[in-house]
Design an enzyme around this catalytic site. Structure first.
Site, PDB file in Angstrom:
ATOM      1  N   CYS A 176      23.458  15.051 -46.009  1.00 42.30           N
ATOM      2  CA  CYS A 176      23.018  14.989 -44.613  1.00 42.30           C
ATOM      3  C   CYS A 176      21.602  15.561 -44.462  1.00 42.30           C
ATOM      4  O   CYS A 176      21.392  16.755 -44.676  1.00 42.30           O
ATOM      5  CB  CYS A 176      24.022  15.769 -43.765  1.00 42.30           C
ATOM      6  SG  CYS A 176      23.486  16.177 -42.107  1.00 42.30           S
ATOM      7  N   CYS A 227      21.245  18.365 -41.955  1.00 41.17           N
ATOM      8  CA  CYS A 227      21.896  19.566 -42.499  1.00 41.17           C
ATOM      9  C   CYS A 227      20.942  20.305 -43.427  1.00 41.17           C
ATOM     10  O   CYS A 227      20.829  21.531 -43.374  1.00 41.17           O
ATOM     11  CB  CYS A 227      23.163  19.195 -43.272  1.00 41.17           C
ATOM     12  SG  CYS A 227      24.450  18.402 -42.281  1.00 41.17           S
TER      13      CYS A 227
END
Length: 134
Positions: A30, A33
């Site tokens: 991600c 992230c």
């Protein structure tokens, strides 16, 4: 204090045994992230945040835990105070916004929240003014 990797086995105990726990639900693939990780890590090492547990849950490794927490978007930040979920929001936060959330959680008065939870557990509706019917 560095971040702590949380698992299905350690999550509940960590949340219940500490006054304030922040949890970052993330995955290695991600992009947002990865962008949020250094911001979260820096906050975990700030002297202003002593005593707060900064947990991380890898949603790929802990799929059952992510599902139980109703994670539908990552990163998602959750904050617990006194074992109670008081904040949950998906998306990567900038440093100032993260610190603002932390300060709000620190200053949150849990007494009214605990009273409402006790009333709901006792089967009563939350205290509200009666509504007038026409």
């Amino acid at each position: 204090m560095a971040t702590t990797e949380l698992t299905a086995q350690s999550f509940e105990k960590t949340v219940l045994d500490n006054d304030i726990v922040l949890v970052d639900f993330w995955a290695s693939w991600c992009g947002p992230c990865r962008q949020f990780a250094p911001v979260y890590d820096a906050a975990s090492q700030s002297g202003d945040n002593e005593g707060i547990v900064f947990g991380k849950v890898d949603t790929e490794a802990e799929q059952a835990l992510a599902s139980a927490a109703n994670i539908t978007s990552i990163p998602t930040l959750m904050a617990f105070k006194g074992g109670v979920l008081v904040f949950a929001q998906p998306g990567a936060l900038p440093q100032t916004a993260l610190q603002d959330v932390i300060e709000q959680v620190k200053n949150l008065d849990m007494a009214p929240i605990k009273e409402q939870m006790a009333a709901e557990a006792a089967g009563g509706a939350p205290a509200q003014a009666p509504s007038e019917q026409a």
